[in-house]
Design a protein around this motif. Structure first.
Motif, PDB file in Angstrom:
ATOM      1  N   VAL A 164      30.590 -22.308  -5.128  1.00  0.00           N
ATOM      2  CA  VAL A 164      29.582 -22.059  -6.153  1.00  0.00           C
ATOM      3  C   VAL A 164      29.745 -23.056  -7.297  1.00  0.00           C
ATOM      4  N   TRP A 165      28.612 -23.556  -7.773  1.00  0.00           N
ATOM      5  CA  TRP A 165      28.550 -24.336  -9.004  1.00  0.00           C
ATOM      6  C   TRP A 165      27.678 -23.537  -9.960  1.00  0.00           C
ATOM      7  N   TYR A 205      31.252 -10.674  -3.279  1.00  0.00           N
ATOM      8  CA  TYR A 205      31.073 -11.701  -2.250  1.00  0.00           C
ATOM      9  C   TYR A 205      32.249 -12.674  -2.259  1.00  0.00           C
ATOM     10  N   ARG A 206      32.718 -13.032  -3.443  1.00  0.00           N
ATOM     11  CA  ARG A 206      33.873 -13.947  -3.525  1.00  0.00           C
ATOM     12  C   ARG A 206      35.114 -13.323  -2.890  1.00  0.00           C
ATOM     13  N   ARG A 207      35.316 -12.040  -3.100  1.00  0.00           N
ATOM     14  CA  ARG A 207      36.471 -11.370  -2.487  1.00  0.00           C
ATOM     15  C   ARG A 207      36.321 -11.258  -0.971  1.00  0.00           C
ATOM     16  N   ASP A 208      35.109 -10.955  -0.513  1.00  0.00           N
ATOM     17  CA  ASP A 208      34.879 -10.732   0.918  1.00  0.00           C
ATOM     18  C   ASP A 208      34.766 -12.020   1.733  1.00  0.00           C
ATOM     19  N   TYR A 209      34.242 -13.081   1.127  1.00  0.00           N
ATOM     20  CA  TYR A 209      33.936 -14.312   1.866  1.00  0.00           C
ATOM     21  C   TYR A 209      34.474 -15.555   1.158  1.00  0.00           C
ATOM     22  N   ARG A 210      35.636 -15.494   0.587  1.00  0.00           N
ATOM     23  CA  ARG A 210      36.116 -16.546  -0.309  1.00  0.00           C
ATOM     24  C   ARG A 210      36.167 -17.940   0.320  1.00  0.00           C
ATOM     25  N   ASP A 252      23.203 -20.374 -10.375  1.00  0.00           N
ATOM     26  CA  ASP A 252      24.283 -20.613  -9.412  1.00  0.00           C
ATOM     27  C   ASP A 252      23.729 -21.381  -8.223  1.00  0.00           C
ATOM     28  N   PHE A 253      24.385 -22.486  -7.885  1.00  0.00           N
ATOM     29  CA  PHE A 253      24.128 -23.211  -6.651  1.00  0.00           C
ATOM     30  C   PHE A 253      25.216 -22.786  -5.685  1.00  0.00           C
ATOM     31  N   ILE A 254      24.842 -22.339  -4.480  1.00  0.00           N
ATOM     32  CA  ILE A 254      25.809 -21.838  -3.510  1.00  0.00           C
ATOM     33  C   ILE A 254      25.706 -22.638  -2.219  1.00  0.00           C
ATOM     34  N   ASN A 274      24.904  -9.513  -9.714  1.00  0.00           N
ATOM     35  CA  ASN A 274      25.588  -8.216  -9.783  1.00  0.00           C
ATOM     36  C   ASN A 274      26.768  -8.136  -8.821  1.00  0.00           C
ATOM     37  N   ASP A 275      26.633  -8.737  -7.630  1.00  0.00           N
ATOM     38  CA  ASP A 275      27.628  -8.590  -6.562  1.00  0.00           C
ATOM     39  C   ASP A 275      28.436  -9.861  -6.293  1.00  0.00           C
ATOM     40  N   ARG A 276      28.273 -10.886  -7.113  1.00  0.00           N
ATOM     41  CA  ARG A 276      28.911 -12.188  -6.871  1.00  0.00           C
ATOM     42  C   ARG A 276      30.426 -12.067  -6.688  1.00  0.00           C
TER      43      ARG A 276
END
Length: 126
Positions: free
Chosen positions: A61-62, A51-56, A23-25, A46-48
């Protein structure tokens, strides 16, 4: 985002001859960049989704899956138009380690995915 040329070079039999999730972020928020710079690839994967829900709106991300022996040149980096505080790369190796790099100020990057870790090579090649 400064990166506009990317080479991905995966060693034969890398990661015990298993695919590597990468993943490139591109992180827009400096505080989130510091948080993500302190976690391992395993924690990221594990937590991706959380993170997407909290900091969308705070990062893009690629995602790729690389296979041993693969060689790829991306002349147009998908995240290159993003305004970001920094660029992180996480690689899902099946061995312990951070498996994380920061590529903030580079215009060109050659990433070598060795058997148990990734590293940045200079432009001169393998």
């Amino acid at each position: 985002m400064a990166l506009d040329s990317l080479t991905l070079d995966v060693a034969q039999r890398a990661n015990d001859d298993m695919p590597i999730a990468v993943d490139f972020i591109a992180v827009r928020d400096p505080a989130l960049l510091e948080v993500l710079s302190g976690i391992t690839a395993q924690q990221w994967f594990n937590d991706r989704e959380q993170y997407r829900r909290d900091y969308r709106q705070q990062f893009s991300v690629w995602s790729l899956e690389l296979v041993p022996g693969q060689f790829m040149e991306a002349r147009e980096f998908p995240l290159s138009g993003d305004q970001a505080a920094g660029l992180l790369v996480f690689a899902g190796y099946n061995t312990p380690g951070a498996h994380r790099l920061r590529l903030d100020e580079q215009r060109r990057a050659w990433l070598r995915f060795d058997s148990r870790e990734m590293r940045v090579l200079n432009d001169s090649g393998r």
